[in-house]
Design an enzyme around this catalytic site. Structure first.
Site: not given
Ligand SMILES: [Mg+2]
Length: 234
Positions: A178, A22, A20
């Site tokens: 995340d 961000d 991923d």
């Molecule tokens: Mg993320």
């Protein structure tokens, strides 16, 4: 790949690692949240965290911080306020370094002959721009972003698109995420998923992931694979 060094998880040869962006490669989540929090506080309003988290790892379809505040105030926010918010966000993001362990895992995956991908609900300009600025854009074989699919995370489209681009099957790749939206997307695509929460997502439910770590720097890639196969061990 040299079959002598092939790494298997549950009988499948692993060929790719998909990140991923961000909050995983770079902690943009805290700056984006904080920049809006400052605007809300300046107007004497509360930014509802439980609504905010709906958009982490996805898009503002579920909650639009600007529209929400404008509704609360009963008037549009001046352009100057919006511009200043973007300026604060950028300032805080530029102060961030790559999250710990990202580079060592890129190195380790490359040594194993694995391919590297990025699957992000953000725009290609945003992701490519930051990766280039941080000097790691050319480390990735394939990036798939909001512009490339109809549905962003938590739908699996971004991960499916990266797998297609890399030419690997879902069970041959590991996703690292995340956010709950990201973990859901990876699992829906049929991939193994490691969750590494940041300051924002640490307060969220990431239990759908196959493995949870506090930081990518916590383990070597070999150890990460070992824990994925035997999640109960440490
Ligand atoms: Mg993320």
């Amino acid at each position: 790949m040299d079959t002598a060094t092939a790494i298997l998880i549950f009988g499948n040869v692993i060929r790719a690692l998909v990140f991923d962006f961000d909050g995983l490669i770079l902690d943009t989540e805290e700056p984006v949240y904080r920049s809006w929090l400052e605007v809300y506080q300046a107007h004497g309003e509360e930014l509802p965290f439980e609504r905010w988290v709906q958009i982490v790892g996805s898009t503002t379809t579920g909650f639009h911080p600007q529209h929400h505040l404008e509704e609360r105030l009963g008037r549009p926010l001046p352009q100057e306020v919006l511009d200043r918010r973007i300026g604060r966000r950028t300032e805080m993001i530029l102060a961030q370094e790559l999250l710990p362990g990202v580079v060592s895992h890129l190195d380790a995956a490359r040594e194993l002959g694995w391919q590297l991908g990025v699957a992000s609900s953000s725009t290609a300009d945003w992701v490519r721009g930051h990766l280039a600025r941080l000097g790691i854009l050319d480390r990735f074989d394939c990036l798939r972003c909001r512009d490339d699919v109809v549905h962003v995370k938590p739908e699996p489209d971004l991960y499916i698109a990266v797998l297609e681009c890399l030419g690997v099957e879902a069970q041959e790749a590991i996703a690292i995420e995340d956010s709950p939206n990201g973990v859901m997307a990876a699992k829906r695509a049929g991939m193994l998923c490691v969750a590494i929460p940041n300051t924002i997502t640490a307060r969220l439910d990431l239990t759908l992931a196959d493995l949870m770590l506090t930081s990518l720097a916590e383990v070597s890639l070999t150890e990460l694979v070992r824990r994925l196969e035997r999640p109960g061990t440490s």
